[in-house]
Design an enzyme around this catalytic site. Structure first.
Site, short mmCIF file in Angstrom:
data_model
loop_
_atom_site.label_atom_id
_atom_site.label_comp_id
_atom_site.label_asym_id
_atom_site.label_seq_id
_atom_site.Cartn_x
_atom_site.Cartn_y
_atom_site.Cartn_z
N LYS A 1 -19.39 49.58 26.47
CA LYS A 1 -19.11 48.19 26.87
C LYS A 1 -19.58 47.97 28.30
O LYS A 1 -19.16 48.68 29.22
CB LYS A 1 -17.60 47.92 26.79
CG LYS A 1 -17.08 47.78 25.37
CD LYS A 1 -15.58 47.60 25.36
CE LYS A 1 -15.14 46.25 25.87
NZ LYS A 1 -13.65 46.16 25.93
C1 E4P Z 1 -11.86 43.61 24.80
O1 E4P Z 1 -13.05 43.84 24.65
C2 E4P Z 1 -11.38 43.02 26.05
O2 E4P Z 1 -11.61 43.91 27.10
C3 E4P Z 1 -9.92 42.68 25.96
O3 E4P Z 1 -9.66 42.00 24.76
C4 E4P Z 1 -9.43 41.86 27.15
O4 E4P Z 1 -8.10 41.49 26.88
P1 E4P Z 1 -7.14 40.82 27.98
O5 E4P Z 1 -7.73 39.52 28.37
O6 E4P Z 1 -5.83 40.68 27.27
O7 E4P Z 1 -7.08 41.78 29.14
#
Ligand code: E4P
Length: 225
Positions: free
Chosen positions: A87
């Site tokens: 990612k």
């Molecule tokens: C997933 O790829 C994201 O990093 C995650 O859903 C972010 O979630 P949050 O906004 O609850 O931190």
């Protein structure tokens, strides 16, 4: 349509796989922090062993310049396997790294996506998933449904191997709205999936069916007949 679990909690992942149609697990540094001072690669290897080789595991880089993002991606792939999705936040440096990693056949998930332009650039740079931050967009008064709708309508430009993964959910309505606006994947916290089945009307319906069955058949079940 795909569901992934947005968690690094081993118990939730184990239980989640038994109950829900989960095809992958997504993590980020904040999600991992919730598990305490775990060994980074050891913990992710445990997740891989729970989910098996077929489901996808998404692991986020922490460096912010292209050279070090690439070094981290290489380390992630070396330690966790070819099939790991790296990612990378869609910043200028992130995009530069993504362009290079795509030429090296990395599986890449573009993350921290708040706008259509970020997603378009990531798509053209060669990512496989675009993680759109649904709830965080709403918090900034960005129309999350519109961003997802626009990006999903542009997927033809990716020659078919890019998907919109909506993420950052705080309630069930956000998930169903993301899907209905064109996301093909939603990564969701375990607790939200539980919430999806916890409406008291569901339990009431099951209770009423049971009462009617017992009125006719007593304690016998269908397998006794
Ligand atoms: C997933 O790829 C994201 O990093 C995650 O859903 C972010 O979630 P949050 O906004 O609850 O931190």
């Amino acid at each position: 349509m795909e569901f992934m679990l947005d968690t690094a909690n081993l118990e939730n992942i184990t239980q989640g796989l038994e109950i829900y149609p989960i095809i992958g697990v997504t993590t980020n540094p904040s999600i991992l922090k919730k598990e305490g001072k775990v060994d980074f690669f050891e913990h992710l290897a445990q997740i891989r062993s729970i989910i098996g080789p077929e489901r996808s595991l998404h692991v986020q880089v922490v460096s912010q310049d292209a050279k070090h993002i690439i070094m981290e991606a290489e380390k992630i792939r070396y330690r966790l396997g070819e099939n790991t999705f790296v990612k990378v936040p869609v910043t200028e440096n992130g995009l530069k790294a993504i362009k290079f990693l795509a030429t090296e056949n990395f599986h890449i998930t573009a993350t921290a996506v708040y706008t259509t332009i970020q997603g378009m650039l990531a798509m053209l740079a060669g990512v496989r998933y675009i993680a759109c931050y649904y709830n965080r967009m709403l918090n900034c008064d960005i129309d999350a449904s519109r961003v997802i709708h626009e990006l999903s309508s542009l997927l033809w430009a990716s020659h078919g191997d890019c998907q919109i993964m909506a993420a950052s959910f705080k309630n069930i309505n956000e998930i169903t709205t993301a899907f209905s606006n064109g996301a093909s994947c939603c990564t969701v916290p375990y607790e939200l999936l539980e919430t999806g089945l916890s409406n008291p009307s569901i339990a009431n319906a099951v209770h009423d069916f049971d009462t009617d069955w017992v009125a006719i058949h007593g304690d016998s079940k269908i397998y006794d007949l």
